[in-house]
Design an enzyme around this catalytic site. Structure first.
Site, PDB file in Angstrom:
ATOM      1  CG  ASP A   1      -0.433 -20.015  37.988  1.00 30.51           C
ATOM      2  OD1 ASP A   1       0.037 -20.752  37.654  1.00 30.51           O
ATOM      3  OD2 ASP A   1      -0.985 -19.622  38.999  1.00 30.51           O
TER       4      ASP A   1
ATOM      5  CB  THR B   1     -10.452 -22.707  35.741  1.00 29.96           C
ATOM      6  OG1 THR B   1      -9.055 -22.324  36.151  1.00 29.96           O
ATOM      7  CG2 THR B   1     -10.481 -23.119  34.393  1.00 29.96           C
TER       8      THR B   1
ATOM      9  CG  ASP C   1       3.734 -30.165  38.060  1.00 30.39           C
ATOM     10  OD1 ASP C   1       4.680 -29.274  38.446  1.00 30.39           O
ATOM     11  OD2 ASP C   1       3.519 -31.244  38.683  1.00 30.39           O
TER      12      ASP C   1
END
Length: 262
Positions: free
Chosen positions: A187, A225, A151
């Site tokens: 990312d 993913t 996160d």
């Protein structure tokens, strides 16, 4: 891929860095299949950590006993839905993986992948990864630590909740064997800069990690993913950091990361 002295009182030093919860509790309803996985497989493969201010500190794990064998151990922090966890565990059957996550449906999905692919080298913990590192994992016991897409806590006032902090890096370094690898992927551009800054300003007089320049003792190739695929379509670059706990000079030429002769 973009990569920008031991102490005996590491547990005491960790108290210098007050723990701030680095995850969000997310609610989720289990599907019928996930509920079945939870009821049948969780008692065998998983464990819940105690929560709350009155909880008793967790005892250290005997990682070899946990898996019933002596093998390299990897801690994955925030396994999510378990897609990468299961794929990498299947690709490395000789490596044992402890996956830590707080999201119950994600853990239930990982249980299904473990069952479907007949994996015997994955165990699960539901709880705060900071507690797992600080209390359950012995020093010099991990060949790898994986932290994929944590996160980012993008708001400035929440940066103290980011998992990658000075104290956390020191704790991870202490838990790695010499030559063990820390592999981080994100990312989020702002978090990538934060991670690079924290890695660049470590105290070399305490457990720390440096850029990996030799062959990795664990698999580094991750499956893509759906989450990562969406990030790429939206133009978000994935930054990866592969660092290692330095090997003492006396053993750098002849020993493997687990201390045995090469």
């Amino acid at each position: 891929m973009r990569n920008d002295g031991r102490v005996n009182n590491s547990a005491d030093r960790s108290r210098l860095y007050p723990r701030v919860t680095s995850f969000r509790f997310r609610r989720g309803t289990l599907t019928t299949g996930q509920q079945r996985n939870w009821e049948t497989l969780w008692p065998v493969l998983g464990r819940d950590l105690e929560i709350g201010p009155e909880r008793i500190p967790e005892p250290q794990l005997d990682l070899d006993a946990m898996f019933g064998r002596d093998a390299p151990k990897v801690l994955e922090i925030g396994s999510g839905t378990g897609i990468s966890t299961a794929a990498m565990a299947e690709a490395e059957p000789d490596v044992d993986v402890v996956a830590v996550e707080v999201y119950k449906p994600g853990l239930a999905q990982l249980l299904g992948l473990i069952d479907r692919n007949e994996l015997t080298n994955v165990r699960l913990i539901r709880g705060d990864a900071s507690i797992v590192l600080r209390e359950l994992i012995p020093s010099s016991s991990l060949t790898g630590v994986r932290l994929f897409f944590p996160d980012p806590w993008p708001k400035s006032r929440h940066h103290k909740r980011r998992f990658v902090q000075t104290g956390t890096l020191e704790l991870i370094a202490d838990r790695l064997v010499p030559g063990g690898v820390l592999h981080i992927a994100t990312d989020h551009a702002g978090y990538a800069e934060w991670i690079a800054e924290k890695l660049a300003t470590q105290d070399a007089d305490h457990p720390h990690v440096v850029q990996l320049t030799r062959e990795s003792p664990i698999l580094l190739e991750r499956p893509t993913t759906k989450f990562e695929g969406r990030a790429e379509r939206e133009g978000r670059y994935v930054s990866e950091f592969v660092y290692t706990r330095p090997i003492p000079p006396a053993s750098a030429s002849g020993d493997t990361p687990d201390g045995s002769p090469a």
